[in-house]
Scaffold this motif. Sequence first.
Motif, PDB file in Angstrom:
ATOM      1  N   PHE A   1      -8.206 -52.105 -17.873  1.00  0.00           N
ATOM      2  CA  PHE A   1      -8.084 -50.833 -17.135  1.00  0.00           C
ATOM      3  C   PHE A   1      -9.393 -50.426 -16.458  1.00  0.00           C
ATOM      4  N   THR A   2      -9.311 -50.149 -15.169  1.00  0.00           N
ATOM      5  CA  THR A   2     -10.449 -49.509 -14.501  1.00  0.00           C
ATOM      6  C   THR A   2     -10.065 -48.083 -14.075  1.00  0.00           C
ATOM      7  N   TYR A   3      -8.774 -47.831 -14.047  1.00  0.00           N
ATOM      8  CA  TYR A   3      -8.302 -46.518 -13.585  1.00  0.00           C
ATOM      9  C   TYR A   3      -7.186 -46.057 -14.512  1.00  0.00           C
ATOM     10  N   LEU A   4      -7.375 -44.918 -15.165  1.00  0.00           N
ATOM     11  CA  LEU A   4      -6.324 -44.345 -16.003  1.00  0.00           C
ATOM     12  C   LEU A   4      -6.113 -42.899 -15.581  1.00  0.00           C
ATOM     13  N   SER A   5      -4.850 -42.533 -15.414  1.00  0.00           N
ATOM     14  CA  SER A   5      -4.562 -41.177 -14.980  1.00  0.00           C
ATOM     15  C   SER A   5      -3.350 -40.658 -15.736  1.00  0.00           C
TER      16      SER A   5
ATOM     17  N   ASN B   1     -13.581 -48.445 -28.247  1.00  0.00           N
ATOM     18  CA  ASN B   1     -14.565 -49.344 -27.634  1.00  0.00           C
ATOM     19  C   ASN B   1     -13.967 -50.288 -26.610  1.00  0.00           C
ATOM     20  N   ASN B   2     -12.650 -50.240 -26.441  1.00  0.00           N
ATOM     21  CA  ASN B   2     -11.995 -51.250 -25.616  1.00  0.00           C
ATOM     22  C   ASN B   2     -11.759 -50.814 -24.168  1.00  0.00           C
ATOM     23  N   LEU B   3     -12.409 -49.740 -23.768  1.00  0.00           N
ATOM     24  CA  LEU B   3     -12.230 -49.285 -22.379  1.00  0.00           C
ATOM     25  C   LEU B   3     -13.551 -49.380 -21.617  1.00  0.00           C
ATOM     26  N   SER B   4     -14.258 -50.460 -21.865  1.00  0.00           N
ATOM     27  CA  SER B   4     -15.598 -50.537 -21.278  1.00  0.00           C
ATOM     28  C   SER B   4     -15.571 -50.827 -19.775  1.00  0.00           C
TER      29      SER B   4
END
Length: 793
Positions: free
Chosen positions: A352-356, A371-374
């Motif tokens: 993911f680079t973009y979450l909305s 830690n998994n959204l680096s």
Amino acid sequence: MAETRNLGTKNFFCVCIFTITLYHAVLTSAENRYVADYSKQSLDAVPKILPAQTEVLDLSQNNISEFGTSDFNYLSQLRILKVAHNFIRELNFSIFQYNKNLEYIDLSHNKLWTVSCHPVTSLRHLNLSYNEFQSMPMCSEFGKMVKLEYLALSAIRIQKSDFSVLALLQLDTLFLGLEDLSEYKAENLSAFNTKNLQIALPQNEEFHIVLNLDLSTTGGLELSNMQDNHVSDLNTLLRKLDKNGRLRNLTLSHVKTTLRNILDVFQNVWRTTIEYFDIYYMALSHLSQSITIPDYAENSLKSLMINHVMSKEIEFDQAKIYKLFADMNISALTISNAHFIHMLCPSKPSRFTYLSFPFNTITDNLFEKCNNLSLLEKLILHANQFKEFTKVSLMTSHMKSLKYLDMSQNLLHHEDHEKGCHWGENLAELNLSSNQLSDSVFHCLPVNIQKLDLQNNQISSIPKEIVELKALEELNLALNRLTDLPQCGQFRSLRLLNMEMNSIAAPSSEFYHTCPSIKEVKAENNPFRCSCEIREFIDLRKQGLVVLVGWPESYQCKYPEEVRGIRLENFHISELVCNSTLLVAVILVITVVFAAIVCFLCIYLDIPWYLKMMRQWTQVKHRIWKNPADVPDDIEFHAFISYSEHDSDWVKNVLIPNLEKEDGSIRICQHERNFIAGKSIVENIIDCIEKSYRSIFVLSPNFVQSEWCHYELYFAHHKLFRENTSSLILLLLEPIPPYIIPAKYYKLKALMAKRTYMEWPAETSKHGLFWANLRAAIHVSLPRSNEINELEI
Ligand SMILES: *[C@@H]1O[C@H](CO)[C@@H](O)[C@H](O)[C@H]1NC(C)=O
């Protein structure tokens, strides 16, 4: 007669209305095109007179039921014709044969049941959907409209042959509105040759249109009005697509299906070439069915967007659903309006680079210690239920790539004593608008922040001791409670500042000096107090130091009452009122100038002399009025004049003629003229003195030296003391320096010292007043001369 006139008036009225309508309807649009807007005017026919240069004609939402053959033929410039939502029943395309530029026709939502064909080769956009055609309104001539990009059709019956003509065209978009389809006799619809296919599916789920779609040339597919069966069909279709297909975009809207069915769609989409998958308005059922999480293997999908999810069921395994999304290996995920209360941290490092997740009810515990959204760069949590500001900061602390965070419209607050803010180190843009944050938010901000939106919070001032925000360039503080512009001590790179709608009465210009990089300030709609202090602020703009956005219309005085509503631009107050030093200086200068003018006038016009003469004159008048002279019987003359021989010229030629008027009202005793023979000169003089009411002595240096004169003076003086009247008048013809008077003449000296003499003025202009004064002093009615008037002056 009356009838005719009435008719005339009516006609005039109609013409007027028509002209006005025309005036309103025909506008030149931004691109300099003639737009004739006749929409929603209850017209039942196309207006007969339209400007010949009309390029855009809007007749939608009227009651027009047919076109005349010559309705449009004179509109040679016509490009766009909108006739949607009318009652047109028949259409012969040949009525457009003279409109060589016609590109766009919208005839949707009419009553068309038949068309007569004629190729309108300029056409790019043709909408014939939602009419009353029984079968697809296809003409072989359509095949000749090679420029056609958009075609929209709907029908009740579909036959295989219907679409064959489309094979000749290269469409961008084909829309088929098939909600009311009642007869379907085609096994496949391979004849479509379009980049984007949009189908509103039939209510009747038995028509397996989706199954029959051939998508070999289609890049985008939009299906709306999807029942559960249609979704199953879609699954079958997707399974048949191979990795070499062209399909990139899939959009489903108004979908009614089960959770398991939609998960199958996910699973299948993951196996295709689709990159963007959007779902709008999805009603889900059977949420508690057991499900298997799809296998998100290698795939081309980049973005999934789900907007508006509805479900009546509340009992289901939420964690499973959240996991379903959290572990998707795509880069962009949007889930809005879906009643989500949480989202799980991906179980392994995510793409993911973009979450909305806007418009949900997610709370503070989202992505705790995750830690998994680096790789995440943008996170949008607009309109949720976040409360603790510190927790939000902690959430981002593990997001090493996070640049943009939107937390607007939550319930965020931050207390002064709260410590421990840790923000993601790359966070550069933060939207905190519409929360409940107060001044203390400034103690908990990411140090590398560049853009900060804090509008609509409860900030009343910016604390002085905050961490330096070196990178901050844009700060939005609109709709707070600030009373002044901030000082940029801690954020000296600030370029744009928004202070709209706060409580700023008198913005100080101080801020400008502390904000070296400031370019643009928005301070519209503040309650400005228009007094001296506001000038500095207005000057900032005048000097071109900052651009005030919205100037001048949104900058108005609120206080004081008498200037309320006046634009700041038009408010002027003088430098004098505002600068007390200047005021004092000006008053001083005016006083000095005034005094100088008075002195000058006094000297130049000899005002003191006039005043003295006036005083003497009034004193005399007053005395006469108070004690009318009791003149003894033996007085014959008004005055005796004593003078030196040297001054006799003046006495004879000036003094006497001016005193003795022709009417004889004043009589003078002159010892030479009234000489009585046989008496000595002294006797004569004494006689003269005794017969006169007053004695006038003409004083000059000559007089002082004259024995005679002194003698005379002696007598007069003697009489003066004896009778106790002020019979003596001293007339100073020439100034006498005191040293000239010999010491023995102490009486003369005393009289001179008292300054009770009248001075002969050198200036001719003063002579009138002098004579008046002198005459008043000697005037009296003598007992022996009844002819003398009582009052002369
Ligand atoms: C912040 O969010 C609000 C409301 O969602 C929006 O109107 C505003 O434009 C956003 N600010 C920025 C800088 O994007």
